[in-house]
Design a protein around this motif. Structure first.
Motif, PDB file in Angstrom:
ATOM      1  N   VAL A 119       0.859  -1.185   0.000  1.00 44.60           N
ATOM      2  CA  VAL A 119       0.000   0.000   0.000  1.00 44.60           C
ATOM      3  C   VAL A 119       0.896   1.237   0.000  1.00 44.60           C
ATOM      4  O   VAL A 119       1.788   1.355   0.844  1.00 44.60           O
ATOM      5  N   PRO A 120       0.666   2.166  -0.947  1.00 42.35           N
ATOM      6  CA  PRO A 120       1.510   3.362  -1.037  1.00 42.35           C
ATOM      7  C   PRO A 120       1.485   4.203   0.238  1.00 42.35           C
ATOM      8  O   PRO A 120       0.463   4.294   0.920  1.00 42.35           O
ATOM      9  N   LYS A 121       2.611   4.810   0.524  1.00 38.14           N
ATOM     10  CA  LYS A 121       2.792   5.738   1.646  1.00 38.14           C
ATOM     11  C   LYS A 121       2.549   5.104   3.009  1.00 38.14           C
ATOM     12  O   LYS A 121       2.310   5.805   3.987  1.00 38.14           O
ATOM     13  N   VAL A 161      -7.646  -2.471  -0.114  1.00 39.06           N
ATOM     14  CA  VAL A 161      -6.701  -2.198  -1.188  1.00 39.06           C
ATOM     15  C   VAL A 161      -7.088  -0.905  -1.901  1.00 39.06           C
ATOM     16  O   VAL A 161      -8.213  -0.760  -2.372  1.00 39.06           O
ATOM     17  N   PRO A 162      -6.154   0.063  -1.982  1.00 38.19           N
ATOM     18  CA  PRO A 162      -6.451   1.335  -2.650  1.00 38.19           C
ATOM     19  C   PRO A 162      -6.489   1.157  -4.180  1.00 38.19           C
ATOM     20  O   PRO A 162      -6.056   0.125  -4.694  1.00 38.19           O
ATOM     21  N   PRO A 163      -6.965   2.153  -4.901  1.00 35.53           N
ATOM     22  CA  PRO A 163      -7.053   2.052  -6.361  1.00 35.53           C
ATOM     23  C   PRO A 163      -5.708   1.812  -7.048  1.00 35.53           C
ATOM     24  O   PRO A 163      -5.643   1.158  -8.082  1.00 35.53           O
ATOM     25  N   ASN A 164      -4.624   2.342  -6.489  1.00 34.37           N
ATOM     26  CA  ASN A 164      -3.277   2.147  -7.039  1.00 34.37           C
ATOM     27  C   ASN A 164      -2.376   1.576  -5.960  1.00 34.37           C
ATOM     28  O   ASN A 164      -2.417   2.023  -4.809  1.00 34.37           O
ATOM     29  N   PHE A 165      -1.550   0.616  -6.339  1.00 36.68           N
ATOM     30  CA  PHE A 165      -0.670  -0.047  -5.380  1.00 36.68           C
ATOM     31  C   PHE A 165       0.449  -0.756  -6.135  1.00 36.68           C
ATOM     32  O   PHE A 165       0.450  -0.795  -7.361  1.00 36.68           O
ATOM     33  N   ALA A 176       3.848  -1.672 -10.459  1.00 42.13           N
ATOM     34  CA  ALA A 176       2.797  -0.695 -10.200  1.00 42.13           C
ATOM     35  C   ALA A 176       1.505  -1.197 -10.842  1.00 42.13           C
ATOM     36  O   ALA A 176       1.511  -1.691 -11.968  1.00 42.13           O
ATOM     37  N   CYS A 177       0.392  -1.101 -10.104  1.00 48.34           N
ATOM     38  CA  CYS A 177      -0.900  -1.606 -10.578  1.00 48.34           C
ATOM     39  C   CYS A 177      -2.000  -0.609 -10.266  1.00 48.34           C
ATOM     40  O   CYS A 177      -1.859   0.215  -9.372  1.00 48.34           O
ATOM     41  N   ARG A 178      -3.101  -0.755 -11.005  1.00 43.45           N
ATOM     42  CA  ARG A 178      -4.325  -0.032 -10.680  1.00 43.45           C
ATOM     43  C   ARG A 178      -5.483  -1.006 -10.787  1.00 43.45           C
ATOM     44  O   ARG A 178      -5.469  -1.910 -11.626  1.00 43.45           O
ATOM     45  N   ILE A 179      -6.470  -0.832  -9.932  1.00 41.88           N
ATOM     46  CA  ILE A 179      -7.639  -1.709  -9.970  1.00 41.88           C
ATOM     47  C   ILE A 179      -8.505  -1.324 -11.161  1.00 41.88           C
ATOM     48  O   ILE A 179      -8.902  -0.165 -11.308  1.00 41.88           O
ATOM     49  N   ALA A 180      -8.777  -2.304 -12.019  1.00 41.72           N
ATOM     50  CA  ALA A 180      -9.609  -2.080 -13.201  1.00 41.72           C
ATOM     51  C   ALA A 180     -11.071  -2.385 -12.903  1.00 41.72           C
ATOM     52  O   ALA A 180     -11.970  -1.745 -13.438  1.00 41.72           O
ATOM     53  N   ARG A 181     -11.318  -3.392 -12.065  1.00 34.78           N
ATOM     54  CA  ARG A 181     -12.688  -3.744 -11.682  1.00 34.78           C
ATOM     55  C   ARG A 181     -12.653  -4.502 -10.357  1.00 34.78           C
ATOM     56  O   ARG A 181     -11.703  -5.208 -10.068  1.00 34.78           O
ATOM     57  N   ARG A 182     -13.697  -4.312  -9.587  1.00 35.05           N
ATOM     58  CA  ARG A 182     -13.839  -5.032  -8.321  1.00 35.05           C
ATOM     59  C   ARG A 182     -14.978  -6.026  -8.452  1.00 35.05           C
ATOM     60  O   ARG A 182     -15.997  -5.731  -9.062  1.00 35.05           O
ATOM     61  N   GLU A 183     -14.796  -7.194  -7.869  1.00 36.60           N
ATOM     62  CA  GLU A 183     -15.828  -8.223  -7.823  1.00 36.60           C
ATOM     63  C   GLU A 183     -15.955  -8.687  -6.385  1.00 36.60           C
ATOM     64  O   GLU A 183     -15.113  -8.344  -5.543  1.00 36.60           O
TER      65      GLU A 183
END
Length: 176
Positions: free
Chosen positions: A20-22, A49-53, A65-72
């Motif tokens: 998790v960032p920061k 989990v944040p949108p970017n991690f 580096a990743c970003r969430i594209a969709r949540r299920e």
């Protein structure tokens, strides 16, 4: 829902860690399928989990580096972000364009003017990214057909290039 993926994902069962960032928080998770563009992650703590991690898969010490594209309900799909464009631009600025950009920044009083050096820099970065994308695409060219669930073969096109984001040039110059 139809599958809109650029490349068919490979089923897997890999342990992974979300950074998790920061914070110093690490969330343990499992990667259940993966491609060069992204993966699907399951974790008991997916709401944290944040949108970017950053994600480290298996024994890797190099997180991506990743970003969430969709949540299920049972997890989330992520897109791998490509920091290469930013790295290439930073290296070119440092080693090839820095003096010109600083000189132009000092001499061009009007904001919003794109200098010849900035144009050359962006063309050089784009050319390098195109080369990287072409090389990455050749890995997948051997897979020209995919089996659909009902057994019919369908052709799959070369992967669609990823759109990369980058730090604005003026922000990079401020840090120089």
């Amino acid at each position: 829902m139809s599958d809109r993926r650029r490349i068919q994902r490979q089923v897997c069962n890999l342990s992974a860690r979300i950074f998790v960032p920061k914070t110093s928080d690490i969330i343990l998770c499992e990667v259940t399928d993966i491609t060069s563009y992204g993966c699907f992650i399951k974790t008991a703590e997916h709401e944290l989990v944040p949108p970017n991690f950053d994600l480290s898969i298996g024994m890797s010490t190099l997180p991506r580096a990743c970003r969430i594209a969709r949540r299920e309900a049972n997890g989330f799909g992520v897109e791998f972000l490509d920091p290469v464009r930013q790295e290439i631009e930073a290296i070119l600025i440092e080693h090839a364009f820095k003096e010109e950009l600083v000189f132009e920044a000092l001499n061009l009083a009007s904001e919003g003017i794109v200098s010849a050096t900035e144009v050359r820099l962006h063309k050089a970065v784009s050319a390098m990214m195109d080369l990287i994308e072409r090389r990455n695409a050749t890995i997948w060219q051997h897979n020209t057909t995919n089996e659909t669930p009902i057994g019919n073969a369908r052709s799959s096109a070369t992967p669609i290039p990823v759109r990369y984001s980058h730090t604005p040039l003026k922000d990079l110059l401020k840090s120089a």
